[in-house]
Write an enzyme that holds these catalytic residues in place. Structure first.
Site, PDB file in Angstrom:
ATOM      1  N   HIS A   1       0.714  -1.139   0.098  1.00  0.00           N
ATOM      2  CA  HIS A   1      -0.235  -0.158  -0.107  1.00  0.00           C
ATOM      3  C   HIS A   1       0.879   1.240   0.036  1.00  0.00           C
ATOM      4  O   HIS A   1       0.611   2.155  -0.948  1.00  0.00           O
ATOM      5  CB  HIS A   1      -0.912  -0.168   1.386  1.00  0.00           C
ATOM      6  CG  HIS A   1      -1.776   1.257   1.381  1.00  0.00           C
ATOM      7  ND1 HIS A   1      -2.984   1.056   1.373  1.00  0.00           N
ATOM      8  CD2 HIS A   1      -1.500   2.436   1.737  1.00  0.00           C
ATOM      9  CE1 HIS A   1      -3.626   2.286   1.577  1.00  0.00           C
ATOM     10  NE2 HIS A   1      -2.415   3.213   1.761  1.00  0.00           N
ATOM     11  N   GLU A   2       2.043   1.440   1.048  1.00  0.00           N
ATOM     12  CA  GLU A   2       2.642   2.498   1.049  1.00  0.00           C
ATOM     13  C   GLU A   2       3.712   2.354  -0.238  1.00  0.00           C
ATOM     14  O   GLU A   2       3.876   3.625  -0.571  1.00  0.00           O
ATOM     15  CB  GLU A   2       3.619   2.407   2.313  1.00  0.00           C
ATOM     16  CG  GLU A   2       2.927   2.546   3.638  1.00  0.00           C
ATOM     17  CD  GLU A   2       1.868   3.914   3.687  1.00  0.00           C
ATOM     18  OE1 GLU A   2       2.324   4.940   3.118  1.00  0.00           O
ATOM     19  OE2 GLU A   2       0.701   3.714   4.127  1.00  0.00           O
TER      20      GLU A   2
ATOM     21  N   HIS B   1       2.023   4.251  -2.835  1.00  0.00           N
ATOM     22  CA  HIS B   1       2.344   5.739  -2.952  1.00  0.00           C
ATOM     23  C   HIS B   1       3.428   6.193  -3.371  1.00  0.00           C
ATOM     24  O   HIS B   1       3.555   7.141  -4.133  1.00  0.00           O
ATOM     25  CB  HIS B   1       1.953   6.157  -1.483  1.00  0.00           C
ATOM     26  CG  HIS B   1       0.464   6.022  -0.964  1.00  0.00           C
ATOM     27  ND1 HIS B   1      -0.394   6.752  -1.524  1.00  0.00           N
ATOM     28  CD2 HIS B   1       0.161   5.469   0.181  1.00  0.00           C
ATOM     29  CE1 HIS B   1      -1.591   6.441  -0.872  1.00  0.00           C
ATOM     30  NE2 HIS B   1      -1.310   5.685   0.030  1.00  0.00           N
TER      31      HIS B   1
ATOM     32  N   ASP C   1      -5.652   8.803   3.277  1.00  0.00           N
ATOM     33  CA  ASP C   1      -5.561   9.189   1.977  1.00  0.00           C
ATOM     34  C   ASP C   1      -6.833   9.732   1.240  1.00  0.00           C
ATOM     35  O   ASP C   1      -6.911  10.326   0.319  1.00  0.00           O
ATOM     36  CB  ASP C   1      -5.323   7.589   1.183  1.00  0.00           C
ATOM     37  CG  ASP C   1      -4.009   6.981   1.490  1.00  0.00           C
ATOM     38  OD1 ASP C   1      -3.117   7.695   1.686  1.00  0.00           O
ATOM     39  OD2 ASP C   1      -4.120   5.775   1.413  1.00  0.00           O
TER      40      ASP C   1
END
Length: 389
Positions: A67-68, A71, A166
């Protein structure tokens, strides 16, 4: 983040694990091994339960990392530097060096994480369903269903329009796009973040007093974290906008006191630290500034060696985080000041030392600015330069 250690790098991005992550990893593994798996599989062997629990916990935190990483990779593609990703007690945090300079970039960077979590949730769901239809072992497809669920929850939670989640960043990008006003967009998104954080805090208190103490305490901590992060993020944006308008040349302290490289530590202490009351001095070797020397470095040296040890032998070499150019904006200096662990940067041009900017200069300016207001005319540049430098 303090108390973290690196486990590897991906695309030049350092992957770190904070000590607090080990605690939550252990708690999650324990809960899965002693509660979730025994409840779903009556008679499952303890060894088997613990093995599966460890794998599930690793896959869950791998999902958080992905997930990170999503980004971070989008940020890199948009031209923004990403130094590291840290896994800690509340999940993951990508250290993206600066905010996006336009709403489209902000939107793409923000949405990448939840989109990845939704994809991972779908992959785990499909894999579990396929394995179940093929008659595979329940000890595999049921945990896959669990991982699917937590990834969907992770995506939905992060899509809550509460800054700095987010969803809050997506909200800021949309408002920014419509109003053309980044400050206004940040203020509104931060307000929603603060509201959501307080909502979690109140809900956590209610759960705790209703008998569900652990879940209530956990929700309270998450709410507090989001509230603090929302308020801090807004303050950082305001500081960055303020200091983007000021040039280092206007802000720096000139006529910096230097110390020669051949000076011994005893003389440095008596004739510099005590006399000028600064904690760090630039070190000059003939026609160049070779580094800096500070109280902390001297404090670690045996006093019996002060007479025979020179400043040059102990000086910390100048790195990128210790130097700015006079034409840089103060926000760039501020980033380095609060990141380099020294609390100040040298202002240099073509090897010549022109001045210095310290953390106290920045904080004094902010204090004066907050009392006098912004106005059309900038005030507060004439700071007290006699601080602990």
């Amino acid at each position: 983040m303090k108390n973290s250690f690196e486990i590897g790098k991906i695309k030049g991005i350092s992957i770190e694990i904070n000590i607090s992550w080990i605690v939550i990893f252990a708690l999650l593994t324990y809960a899965l091994a002693t509660s979730y798996l025994p409840m779903n599989f009556e008679g499952v062997a303890a060894t088997t339960a613990w093995m599966i629990a460890v794998i599930m916990a690793l896959l869950f935190f791998s999902s958080v990392l992905l997930h990170e990483l999503a980004h971070s990779l989008v940020a890199l593609r948009e031209g923004t530097e990403v130094k590291k990703i840290t896994l800690f007690i509340f999940g993951g945090l990508a250290q993206i060096e600066q905010d996006a300079d336009e709403p489209g970039k902000e939107f793409r960077i923000a949405i990448a994480g939840p989109a990845t979590s939704l994809i991972l949730g779908g992959v785990f769901l499909l894999a579990g369903e396929l394995l179940a239809r093929l008659g595979g072992p329940a000890l595999i497809y049921v945990p896959l269903g669990y991982l699917s669920m937590v990834n969907f929850i992770l995506a939905l939670f992060n899509l809550v329009p509460a800054f700095p989640l987010d969803g809050g960043r997506v909200l800021r990008a949309i408002i920014w796009k419509k109003t053309k006003d980044r400050k206004k967009a940040t203020r509104i998104a931060s307000m929603t973040g603060t509201f959501f954080g307080y909502l979690l805090i109140f809900n956590g208190v209610f759960l705790a007093f209703s008998g569900n103490f652990l879940n209530g305490l956990w929700m309270l901590f998450i709410g507090w974290f989001i509230t603090q992060a929302a308020q801090t993020s807004y303050q950082q944006v305001m500081m960055s906008d303020l200091f983007n308008k000021i040039c280092v040349r206007e802000f720096m302290t000139k006529n910096v006191v230097e110390v020669a490289y051949f000076t011994d530590i005893k003389t440095l202490t008596e004739d510099y630290f005590y006399k000028y009351k600064y904690s760090i001095f630039p070190v000059r070797r003939i026609n160049e500034i070779m580094g800096i020397i500070g109280v902390e470095q001297v404090r670690r040296l045996d006093r019996t060696l002060w007479d025979e040890t020179t400043v040059g032998s102990m000086a910390q070499p100048l790195g990128e985080d210790l130097v700015v150019a006079p034409g840089d904006c103060v926000s760039k200096a501020m980033e380095k000041v609060f990141r380099n662990g020294v609390g100040r940067v040298l202002v240099m041009e073509e090897g010549e030392l022109l001045g210095i900017v310290s953390r106290t200069d920045i904080l004094n300016y902010l204090h004066i600015h907050s009392m006098l207001g912004s106005g059309k005319d900038r005030v507060g540049l004439d700071l007290d330069k006699g601080e602990d430098r």
